[in-house]
Write a protein that holds these residues in place. Structure first.
Motif, PDB file in Angstrom:
ATOM      1  N   THR A 289       0.830  -1.214   0.000  1.00  0.00           N
ATOM      2  CA  THR A 289       0.000   0.000   0.000  1.00  0.00           C
ATOM      3  C   THR A 289       0.856   1.251   0.000  1.00  0.00           C
ATOM      4  N   LEU A 290       1.847   1.304   0.881  1.00  0.00           N
ATOM      5  CA  LEU A 290       2.728   2.472   0.954  1.00  0.00           C
ATOM      6  C   LEU A 290       3.476   2.668  -0.360  1.00  0.00           C
ATOM      7  N   TRP A 291       4.027   1.592  -0.884  1.00  0.00           N
ATOM      8  CA  TRP A 291       4.792   1.670  -2.130  1.00  0.00           C
ATOM      9  C   TRP A 291       3.900   2.112  -3.289  1.00  0.00           C
ATOM     10  N   TRP A 292       2.693   1.544  -3.361  1.00  0.00           N
ATOM     11  CA  TRP A 292       1.757   1.879  -4.436  1.00  0.00           C
ATOM     12  C   TRP A 292       1.307   3.337  -4.354  1.00  0.00           C
TER      13      TRP A 292
ATOM     14  N   TRP B 291      15.929   2.826   3.772  1.00  0.00           N
ATOM     15  CA  TRP B 291      17.116   3.648   3.537  1.00  0.00           C
ATOM     16  C   TRP B 291      16.864   4.675   2.419  1.00  0.00           C
ATOM     17  N   PHE B 292      16.159   4.250   1.374  1.00  0.00           N
ATOM     18  CA  PHE B 292      15.887   5.162   0.266  1.00  0.00           C
ATOM     19  C   PHE B 292      14.815   6.197   0.620  1.00  0.00           C
TER      20      PHE B 292
ATOM     21  N   LYS C   3      14.920   5.002  -6.848  1.00  0.00           N
ATOM     22  CA  LYS C   3      15.456   3.761  -6.289  1.00  0.00           C
ATOM     23  C   LYS C   3      14.454   3.114  -5.331  1.00  0.00           C
ATOM     24  N   ARG C   4      13.699   3.951  -4.641  1.00  0.00           N
ATOM     25  CA  ARG C   4      12.658   3.451  -3.738  1.00  0.00           C
ATOM     26  C   ARG C   4      11.602   2.690  -4.535  1.00  0.00           C
ATOM     27  N   GLY C   5      11.263   3.211  -5.696  1.00  0.00           N
ATOM     28  CA  GLY C   5      10.267   2.548  -6.533  1.00  0.00           C
ATOM     29  C   GLY C   5      10.756   1.214  -7.048  1.00  0.00           C
TER      30      GLY C   5
ATOM     31  N   GLY D 114      11.059  -1.315  -4.296  1.00  0.00           N
ATOM     32  CA  GLY D 114       9.713  -1.649  -3.871  1.00  0.00           C
ATOM     33  C   GLY D 114       9.112  -2.773  -4.690  1.00  0.00           C
ATOM     34  N   TRP D 115       9.343  -2.752  -6.011  1.00  0.00           N
ATOM     35  CA  TRP D 115       8.879  -3.837  -6.877  1.00  0.00           C
ATOM     36  C   TRP D 115       9.428  -5.175  -6.400  1.00  0.00           C
ATOM     37  N   ILE D 116      10.730  -5.221  -6.216  1.00  0.00           N
ATOM     38  CA  ILE D 116      11.396  -6.463  -5.821  1.00  0.00           C
ATOM     39  C   ILE D 116      10.905  -6.919  -4.451  1.00  0.00           C
ATOM     40  N   THR D 117      10.794  -5.976  -3.520  1.00  0.00           N
ATOM     41  CA  THR D 117      10.357  -6.302  -2.158  1.00  0.00           C
ATOM     42  C   THR D 117       8.940  -6.861  -2.154  1.00  0.00           C
ATOM     43  N   ALA D 118       8.054  -6.249  -2.923  1.00  0.00           N
ATOM     44  CA  ALA D 118       6.666  -6.713  -2.987  1.00  0.00           C
ATOM     45  C   ALA D 118       6.586  -8.138  -3.530  1.00  0.00           C
TER      46      ALA D 118
END
Length: 268
Positions: free
Chosen positions: A22-25, A97-98, A106-108, A111-115
């Motif tokens: 949710t946060l990333w999106w 960190w980002f 870089k956060r985006g 975020g893809w990989i983490t999700a």
């Protein structure tokens, strides 16, 4: 109460996945989340992740040997859960960190990989329980239940914090209401399948319906639906109190549901 650590671990891990996505999106699609708030929410995921890992080890006979769980990655869903969930929490650290560096691109990407890793972790967690020896667990309902917990709790957790920070610019209620409707349908299908299944599955259904906690869960479930329905229709109801109340009653509801998941399981 032997399974209480597992109840807490599974609920927290699924909440973190739903909250993270949710946060990333929201950050990628809408923006508008301040660096301080994004960092705060991301750090909270790390804290909850640390708590979930510590609690999960309480279920082990020898907690200090927990690292051995990854040794059977090729054949064990438990090993895969440990590996992917550990990687998920580790990647959230990079994501945090980002936020600290205020690097949106870089956060985006991270975020893809983490999700993706988080989804695999929860999938692995569900597969642990999909075993023939317990008919009530051995079906896609377990998979649905774990991911629906993510959808029910994660977005509301983030929404509550954003409302507290006065940065909620998106109506989260629609996502939560949709998740509640799907959850209700899945529950009906699940109990119908139990009553049509093996004697052990039928016994699980009967035990669940006789348990007072099941009916408390239904009350909390309906309460959350009413609160979110109000907030979806009227903007003035999209407040800290409403989102916090909806999250709280759904957290209780999911906790009770997961407790009954373990409590009413009947082995062949």
């Amino acid at each position: 109460m032997h399974d209480l650590p597992l109840v807490i671990f599974t609920i927290l891990s699924q909440l973190i996945l739903g909250g993270f996505v949710t946060l990333w999106w929201l950050d990628r699609k809408y923006g508008g989340i301040s660096q301080k708030t994004g960092l705060l929410i991301s750090i909270s995921f790390l804290i909850l992740g640390g708590i979930s890992l510590l609690v999960s080890m309480l279920h082990l006979g020898q907690p200090f040997h927990a690292y051995r769980a990854i040794l059977n990655f090729g054949v064990s869903w438990l090993s895969r859960e440990v590996t992917f969930y550990g990687a998920f929490i580790g990647l959230i650290l990079f994501y945090t960190w980002f936020w600290y560096k205020d690097d949106g691109s870089k956060r985006g990407l991270i975020g893809w990989i983490t999700a993706i890793i988080g989804v695999i972790a929860i999938f692995s967690s569900a597969k642990i329980y999909m075993i023939p020896s317990i008919p009530a667990w051995n079906g896609v309902n377990t998979l649905f239940a774990f991911f629906l917990t993510s959808l029910l709790l994660g977005p509301l957790y983030v929404a509550a914090i954003l409302a507290i920070r006065n940065e909620l610019g998106v109506n989260i209620s629609g996502i939560s209401i949709s998740a509640l409707i799907v959850t209700a349908v899945v529950m009906v299908v699940y109990f119908s399948s139990l009553f049509a299944g093996l004697p052990e599955a039928v016994e699980t259904a009967k035990l669940t319906f006789k348990h007072i906690l099941f009916w408390i869960r239904i009350v909390t479930f309906v309460t959350a639906f009413l609160l979110l329905g109000l907030s979806y229709r009227t903007s003035k109801w999209r407040s800290v109190k409403i989102y916090s109340a909806a999250f709280s009653v759904l957290l209780v509801s999911e906790f009770l549901g997961r407790f009954l998941f373990y409590e009413t399981a009947i082995h062949l």
